[in-house]
Design a protein around this motif. Structure first.
Motif, PDB file in Angstrom:
ATOM      1  N   UNK A 711       0.816  -1.218   0.000  1.00  0.00           N
ATOM      2  CA  UNK A 711       0.000   0.000   0.000  1.00  0.00           C
ATOM      3  C   UNK A 711       0.847   1.264   0.000  1.00  0.00           C
ATOM      4  N   UNK A 752     -10.656  -7.277   3.825  1.00  0.00           N
ATOM      5  CA  UNK A 752     -11.110  -6.120   3.054  1.00  0.00           C
ATOM      6  C   UNK A 752     -12.249  -6.485   2.100  1.00  0.00           C
ATOM      7  N   UNK A 892      -8.405   0.678  -9.716  1.00  0.00           N
ATOM      8  CA  UNK A 892      -7.645   0.756  -8.465  1.00  0.00           C
ATOM      9  C   UNK A 892      -6.924  -0.564  -8.238  1.00  0.00           C
ATOM     10  N   UNK A 897      -2.764   4.338  -4.973  1.00  0.00           N
ATOM     11  CA  UNK A 897      -2.889   5.704  -4.465  1.00  0.00           C
ATOM     12  C   UNK A 897      -1.538   6.268  -4.027  1.00  0.00           C
TER      13      UNK A 897
ATOM     14  N   UNK C  25      -9.447  -1.044  10.818  1.00  0.00           N
ATOM     15  CA  UNK C  25      -8.968   0.018   9.935  1.00  0.00           C
ATOM     16  C   UNK C  25      -9.430  -0.341   8.536  1.00  0.00           C
ATOM     17  N   UNK C  26     -10.310   0.469   7.996  1.00  0.00           N
ATOM     18  CA  UNK C  26     -10.885   0.132   6.690  1.00  0.00           C
ATOM     19  C   UNK C  26     -10.083   0.803   5.586  1.00  0.00           C
ATOM     20  N   UNK C  27      -9.901   0.080   4.503  1.00  0.00           N
ATOM     21  CA  UNK C  27      -9.253   0.670   3.340  1.00  0.00           C
ATOM     22  C   UNK C  27     -10.209   1.698   2.737  1.00  0.00           C
ATOM     23  N   UNK C  31      -9.747   5.319  -3.088  1.00  0.00           N
ATOM     24  CA  UNK C  31      -8.449   5.888  -2.710  1.00  0.00           C
ATOM     25  C   UNK C  31      -8.113   7.169  -3.467  1.00  0.00           C
ATOM     26  N   UNK C  42      -4.153   5.965   6.666  1.00  0.00           N
ATOM     27  CA  UNK C  42      -4.607   4.582   6.456  1.00  0.00           C
ATOM     28  C   UNK C  42      -3.423   3.606   6.444  1.00  0.00           C
TER      29      UNK C  42
END
Lengths: 1004, 431, 97
Positions: A711, A752, A892, A897, C25-27, C31, C42
């Motif tokens: 990430x 997720x 995505x 990001x 903790x949510x993504x 984004x 995040x």
């Protein structure tokens, strides 16, 4: 030598088994059941060691785990062990022991010069000096280092082995003394699964050192035997002697070490020397007993000055008189018991010097009745005797000033038995995070509320009377069983009965009154092993080291191998008194595991000699070995690095392998690549999210290369994924990242995107993968897979198909990490070796050449393909690698990001380029740093580094890949690599693709 | 345990005499009764120009350099317990500066240069022993990374050399380089200027020197909150009352997140247990520091003779100052593999600290979202070696309200912009 | 050494588990719409609670399932274990810290 201090009868030794042993080169005899210390004392040997700092002569102080002085070197060579406590070494025939920390001999030790200098060597002296000249510290240090240390390391590889075991129980009882036995009996009778751990060779604890004690109307020895028999008869109870519970960790996890063969003369080879027990107990009963404290007075450290209860234990358990003429020095009633037992053993007890002005208590009364000479309100104010105490000086204590008056009497003696009260052994309780509290009446810290499921009982809980010990033990065992979920036992109601004499009354004096001002006269030792005196403690306080932890660290009190078992409470008392505070305000230092030192070997267990970490081998490994491959470790895998022919250097072998793959046919074992089977209707979308490129349009039977990021936008893995069916994919990962990638996929799926229907399974071990590469790859495969249409129309580059190769069911993928026409053949792992043999046999006509990871590296570098972990280092993005083409702008994905953060967009980021050295023969060292200008001396600004570098036989010159700041804008420019040998290599920045940029070699 | 200060212990201020062999001899004549306190134990004033929260090595060094380099003497160090009682007194004392990235190398090398004169600067022997530090390579990947780091070090002016297995064997004859084929030693880097120091002495030496410059060191004084007005720090609330301060530097290692929480901001750190252990003391057998990142084993022999062994961190957040057994097993397993003769040695003592670990394994020395408040944290498992440099650069940051070039890159903002200084990413193995 | 109550397999020793840091903790859903600072929040910023902490564990050497645990990071006492994605149980934090 005769055992002239052995009593004619009594004790728990086996007089039928005489054992010979050697100490400092002299031969002695002892009996089975002796400790080394007991046997030495039986032979009249008191001087056994030198102290750490001043090298003062030291004797045996105690009879147990708390021993600070009698540390010896046991055995010779690879089995030699330093710093063992003579008080705990079980005597075996032929035992060899040496004293330590002395040169040239124990009785004449050059190091004792330190004692003469001791005036200028107070605590912390080294912090105040050795600073000039600055460059000399290493020289001072050399001398200090060689003066310090105690024993010597073993010489050579330890020939013994160690073991580990896990265990679970309802109730662990630590300590096999009266309280522990009562607890184990009560818990066992309640049906609890009990483990009783006793560090000694035998059960009984303090009872072993007593004489005439009865429990339930029978002699203590009989009661112990009955308890042992009853425990042995209970199937769910395990009694472990010689087993030290050394550490109490979280969630009632206790680590124990069992000495399995140390006490055996002949050591059976199949048994481990020691065993680590990793024990989870629902409840724990701590019955760890207590430790007697010395008294702190001038010159209290001479050989022959012993703990009173130890003298008693030597008489009663080992039938040994510690000497002929004894003075007993006490501040409590308990000291008289030792005086009486010694007198009964024929020792001439000259006097009992009692700090108490009005001695009282049951033992005191018996001593009075027996006519022992009692000196009330008196203190030993000094001693003399170089290698053995010879005289003690006694002074009256002035009740007004609390000081001792001038010496009133001088007594000849060869033993001074001292008792300063008792300290419960709180180590395990404190390690369990239980807080300790100070008990004024006992003059000691005792357990407060437990923090885990722990029940303290007996002396460690402040109960010193035998009846109290038994009652507490019984109750603790019963309660622990109940708390562990067991039903109360049939015989659970009654505790064993006994008389209840403790050691009180007592009068506490942390430092004995002296006839001299503090610090004058002889040294009053608090910590014997580290040579810390009462005056050292005062010095620390004077200098502002007020916290007890500061005092400990500044003076090193309590930091020896005994961890201050005999000294800590005295030290705390002296600190409190000096500062005018209460003891609870001063507090205790942390009790750190282990209780007594434990062998490193038990932690390694059997994970030694190459078993520290598993070794993974492919199904084809045996062939590689026979072919003489050199192997490289990649993660846990052994991969063939190169296959040298006789007489070949690595360079020659790799060149040959690389040429073969380009010119004819190479074969490689690629089994170690991670393989993840992915199924489910959402797999394509899932791949879209975990890889930087798009996967929606990948057709069944086709493959695609992917880059995986974290990430933070950094490349973490790459590999080819094939679509095997509508909802079925096979992902490959790099060898080292197979497990982390699988873990990351699972994590995202579960946490997720739980709604996605995707199933991931590692199949790395299920398949063997063989790569054939080169112009003759297709002809070979055509021969062995006749059913398969290998035409480019049917199986183009980046396609996969099922088929049979040499009669083995296989998946054949036409993919290439070399730039050559290349097939990756996946077969069931069990068929891997057969496939390899078939390919080698059929490929002989093409001179098929096995190649290893090094040739693979060269081949891929010629093509400018990266290796994750070599070109990347956790700080590299796909853009840095010039791989923008694989980064989707539309969708995505993990890490996307992060790629648009300000520092990711800077033009001076390190980017992947090719490098050509000016001299084509010169191969840059991997890891060489690159600069624009070489400065006369460092520091000089660096612009990047060489990540891969090889001689390329196909290009006939050296090539390199590098990561350079703003590299893509530097094409054609010159950069410099200043090397460690002082030379500088001039290089030109070029495209990282050195060979066949159009990819024509992939075609037929 | 608590040890509150009482009257008569630490109110007077005495002139500090210099420590030397001569003062030792002179004091010996008076039975060492004339030594003054190494530092005072004052009650806090109502207000200071700056308060440093945390009396570990880094905090005390910060105070010392604030006073010495920046003339800020109306300052205090407030410490929850006793100075040097956290990670300063719990680490394995390794000092080196051979870091890969330019930013790290510069900061740690600055620290190393300060170490080289520290005993004389502080007039307190911190026993900085430049016995050399070896980092072992066990496979081809390690060798490549080693070469890269050695070259980077060299060009950054940090001494660093490659040692072949033969050279390692000559230097450390007791090491088993074959390690039975599992973790063979294929080479090592050596930084000869690296070594060890006496950890407690670092805290005490800085405390004594800072105190002599007028810094108030206030122990047994937990911080309970911060007063922040208009985004600017005004005061520190402590167990000994509220203390006004224009500037506050937080140097609390494992408790950094707790302090930041009181001040209203968050940090990218996790507080993890890190354990260490020592063996019983033996005569010298190991004269250099051996580090193997691959197997998480770090060993040296102290002047007292103990083998000092560092382990890896436990993976989960823990403020308990204790490590778990599996980590001990792993570490001692690795030590026994490298040194088969140590299998018979014995562990004397083990303990744990709380290390604050950043995602990129590099520290934060930075301004914070609160004006006048600065943070020095995230040193992870390697903070001790940086102590002098950390204090030096952080003092500059506090005094000038802006980072020194040495610590500019170690900002809190790097996690937003992406300029991470990833010292452990390079360790990954692949292909 | 901790005993961790896996909701699927029961209590097991900590060596069977891997740690996943702070739970819940949510993504970010989109984004591209969040700021650099929010993205850093995040990815990097975590509570590092001294006291009761909601954290993630994975039973890697068992069922390989992720789940959440409420644990006191000082005493290491485990107060609850619950499925990933579930809401944390009500805990009396004050008395537990």
């Amino acid at each position: 030598m005769t055992q002239s201090f052995r009593l004619p009868e009594g004790g728990l030794i086996d007089r039928d088994r005489r054992l010979g042993f050697r100490f400092d080169g002299r031969d002695y005899m002892g009996y089975a059941g002796d400790t080394l210390a007991a046997a030495l004392l039986a032979n009249g040997v008191h001087l056994v060691g030198r102290s750490f700092k001043y090298h003062r002569t030291r004797g045996i102080l105690s009879a147990g785990a708390e021993e600070p002085n009698a540390l010896i070197q046991l055995g010779e060579g690879a089995r030699s062990e330093p710093n063992l406590r003579a008080t705990q070494i079980e005597l075996i025939d032929g035992l060899e022991a040496r004293s330590q920390n002395r040169w040239p001999s124990l009785s004449f030790d050059i190091g004792a010069f330190n004692n003469a200098l001791s005036r200028v060597l107070p605590s912390g002296f080294y912090y105040k000096t050795f600073m000039w000249p600055a460059s000399f510290w290493m020289k001072y240090e050399y001398v200090i280092r060689h003066a310090a240390g105690l024993g010597e390391a073993p010489r050579g590889r330890d020939p013994d082995h160690y073991d580990k075991t896990f265990a679970h129980c309802d109730v662990l009882v630590v300590g096999g003394g009266p309280a522990g036995l009562a607890a184990a009996l009560a818990a066992g009778r309640a049906g609890a699964r009990v483990i009783l751990a006793e560090q000694d060779s035998d059960l009984g604890g303090s009872l072993l050192g007593t004489n005439g004690t009865t429990i339930d109307g029978q002699p203590a020895a009989q009661w112990i035997a009955a308890a042992r028999a009853e425990l042995a008869a209970m199937d769910q109870v395990t009694v472990l002697t010689r087993t030290l519970a050394y550490g109490y960790f979280d969630h009632n996890f206790i680590a124990m070490v069992e000495r399995v063969t140390d006490h055996l003369g002949e050591k059976p080879g199949h048994l481990p020397r020691q065993r680590l027990w990793k024990l989870r107990a629902k409840q724990v009963v701590l019955a760890t007993g207590a430790i007697e404290r010395p008294l702190v007075f001038a010159d209290n450290d001479r050989p022959g000055i012993m703990l009173a209860d130890a003298c008693r234990t030597y008489v009663n358990r080992y039938a040994v008189r510690s000497g002929n003429k004894a003075v007993v020095f006490t501040n409590n009633d308990g000291g008289y018991t030792a005086a009486l037992d010694m007198a009964a053993a024929g020792v001439n007890v000259r006097a009992v010097v009692d700090l108490r002005a009005n001695p009282e208590g049951p033992a005191t009364e018996r001593a009075e009745a027996q006519g022992l000479h009692i000196m009330p309100g008196s203190a030993v104010v000094g001693t003399s005797g170089e290698k053995r105490v010879k005289q003690v000086r006694v002074g009256r204590v002035d009740p007004g000033s609390g000081r001792a008056l001038a010496v009133s009497e001088t007594l000849d003696c060869d033993i001074l038995a001292m008792s300063g009260g008792w300290s419960p052994a709180l180590h395990l309780f404190s390690q369990s995070r239980g807080k300790v509290v100070f008990d004024e009446a006992l003059g000691a810290f005792v357990p407060g509320d437990p923090a885990q499921g722990a029940h303290s009982a007996g002396a460690c809980n402040g109960a010193f009377g035998l009846a109290d010990c038994l009652a507490q033990g019984h109750a603790a065992g019963r309660d622990a069983a109940k708390d562990a979920g067991c039903k109360p036992g049939r015989d659970g109601a009654r505790a064993p009965e006994a008389e209840n004499h403790g050691f009180l009354p007592a009068q506490w004096a942390w430092e004995v009154p002296s006839d001299k001002p503090p610090g004058r006269g002889g040294k009053a030792f608090v910590d014997f092993q580290n040579d810390v005196t009462a005056n050292d403690l005062r010095l620390a306080l004077r200098e502002g080291y007020h916290s007890i932890e500061h005092v400990k660290r500044y003076t090193t009190t309590g930091m020896g191998t005994d961890q201050g078992k005999t000294s800590n409470v005295n030290a705390i008392g002296i600190v409190a008194k000096t500062m005018g505070r209460e003891i609870p305000e001063v507090g205790v230092t942390t009790f750190r595991p282990p209780y007594t030192p434990v062998t490193f070997g038990i932690f390694a267990g059997r994970d030694v000699d190459g078993l520290l970490d598993p070794v993974r081998k492919t199904p084809i490994h045996s062939w590689h070995e026979q072919a003489g491959a050199a192997f490289e470790d990649v993660g846990q895998w052994k991969r063939p690095w190169y296959f040298p022919k006789p007489g070949e250097t690595m360079h020659q072998a790799v060149n040959r392998e690389v040429k073969a793959a380009r010119d004819s046919l190479g074969i490689m074992d690629a089994t170690t690549l991670g393989k993840i089977d992915i199924q489910g209707k959402d797999t394509a979308e899932f791949l879209n999210r975990v890889y930087t490129n798009a996967w929606s349009k990948l057709a069944v039977g086709r493959c695609r290369y992917g880059l995986m990021l974290n990430e933070a936008g950094m490349v973490i893995d790459d590999g080819v994924t094939a679509r095997l069916g509508e909802n079925h994919y096979l992902m490959t990962t790099t060898t080292g990242n197979a497990a982390p990638v699988l873990a990351q996929l699972e994590e995202f799926l579960q946490t997720e995107w739980p709604d996605m229907e995707v199933f991931v399974t590692s199949v790395t071990e299920q398949f063997a993968t063989v790569t054939i590469a080169g112009p003759n790859a297709k002809p070979l495969l055509r021969e062995l897979a006749a059913d398969l249409d290998l035409s480019t129309e049917a199986l183009p580059h980046m396609a996969i198909a099922p088929g049979r190769v040499a009669g083995i069911d296989a998946r054949i993928a036409r993919i290439s990490f070399t730039g050559e026409m290349s097939y990756e053949i996946n077969v069931p792992a069990s068929c891997g070796l057969a496939l390899w043999h078939a390919l080698m046999t059929a490929g002989a006509k093409y001179d098929i050449t096995p190649y290893g990871t090094e040739a693979m590296h060269v081949l891929r570098a010629e093509k400018g393909f990266i290796i994750v972990g070599q070109e990347t280092d956790g700080s590299v993005t796909p853009i840095d690698l010039g791989m923008d083409w694989i980064v989707s702008k539309k969708k995505d994905f993990i890490g996307k990001r992060a790629l648009s953060r300000p520092d990711m967009l800077k033009p001076d980021r390190k980017q992947l380029v090719g490098l050509l050295s000016e001299n084509p023969e010169e191969v840059l060292p991997e890891g060489a740093q690159l600069v624009e200008r070489v400065l006369p001396k460092p520091p000089m600004p660096m612009i990047g580094h060489v990540s891969s570098s090889y001689h390329s036989p196909n290009l006939g010159r050296s090539i390199a890949l590098a990561m350079i700041k703003g590299g893509q804008a530097r094409m054609g420019q010159t950069v410099l690599a200043p090397l460690a040998d002082g030379t500088t290599v001039t290089c030109k920045v070029v495209s990282p693709v050195f060979l066949d940029p159009e990819g024509t070699r992939l075609n037929d | 345990m608590t040890c509150p200060e009482k009257e008569g212990w630490g109110t007077a201020f005495e002139m500090m005499p210099r420590y030397s062999i001569f003062s030792l001899i002179r004091n010996a004549l008076s039975y060492h009764e004339g030594w003054p306190r190494a530092w005072r134990s004052p009650e806090p004033k109502s207000s200071y120009d700056a308060i440093i929260v945390g009396g570990g090595g880094h905090g005390l060094a910060t105070a010392y350099y604030l006073a010495k380099n920046h003339g800020m003497t109306n300052i205090a160090v407030v410490e929850r317990g006793w100075i040097g009682g956290g990670n300063t007194g719990r680490n394995t004392t390794i000092v080196r500066s051979n870091y890969l990235w330019d930013e790290s190398a510069a900061l740690y090398e600055h620290a190393l240069k300060l170490w080289e004169g520290l005993s004389q600067d502080l007039n307190f022997n911190v026993m900085f022993s430049q016995r050399g530090v070896l980092n072992l390579a066990h496979n081809q990947h390690d060798l490549r990374e080693l070469s890269r780091r050695i070259n980077a070090n060299r060009l950054n002016g940090v001494d660093s050399e490659f040692l072949s297995p033969q050279e390692i064997k000559a230097l450390v004859p007791i090491m088993d380089l074959r390690a039975n084929g599992r973790y063979p030693v294929l080479g090592a880097s050596i930084q000869r200027r690296g070594g060890t120091a006496r950890h407690d002495a670092v805290a005490w030496g800085y405390a004594r020197a800072a105190d002599a410059l007028g810094v108030d060191i206030i122990q047994q004084c937990p911080v309970t909150g911060f007063q922040v007005e208009d985004g600017q720090v005004r005061a520190v609330e402590t167990a000994k009352g509220t203390i006004q301060a224009r500037k506050v530097g937080i140097v609390t290692a494992g408790h950094s997140s707790v302090m930041a929480g009181m001040a209203g901001f968050r940090l990218p750190v996790q507080s993890l247990p890190l354990q260490a252990l020592v063996s019983e003391p033996i005569k010298p057998v190991l004269d250099t520091v051996i580090m193997s990142g691959a197997v998480h084993a770090y060993v040296s022999q102290s002047d007292k003779g103990e083998l000092v062994i560092g382990a890896g961190v436990d993976s989960y957040i823990g403020y308990g100052q204790r490590g778990s057994l599996p980590v001990t097993e792993q570490t001692l397993g690795a030590i026994c593999e490298l040194f088969p003769m140590f299998r018979r040695m014995r562990m004397l003592r083990q303990w744990g600290g709380i290390v604050d670990v950043c995602p990129d394994a590099s520290p934060i020395l930075s301004k914070t979202p609160v004006g006048g408040m600065y943070i020095n944290c995230g040193w992870g498992t390697g903070g001790f070696k940086a102590t002098p440099g950390s204090g030096w650069a952080f003092a500059h940051t506090v005094a000038k309200d802006e980072p020194h070039p040495l610590n500019a890159a170690f900002s809190l903002d790097r996690f937003r912009t992406g300029y991470l200084i990833d010292e452990h990413g390079a360790a990954a193995v692949a292909h | 050494m901790l005993v961790i109550p896996c909701p699927h397999c029961g209590p097991r020793g900590e060596i069977e588990f891997s740690y996943g840091g702070q739970a819940h903790i949510a993504r970010p859903k989109d984004p591209e719409k969040v700021s650099d600072a929010e993205w850093a929040d995040y990815v990097f910023l975590r509570d590092n609670t001294k006291g009761v902490f909601l954290e993630r564990w994975c039973h890697v050497h068992g069922c390989r399932r992720w789940f959440n645990v409420a644990r006191n990071t000082v005493t290491y006492e485990i107060l609850a274990a619950y499925d990933a994605g579930a809401k944390p149980p009500k805990l009396d934090y004050e008395t537990q810290v």
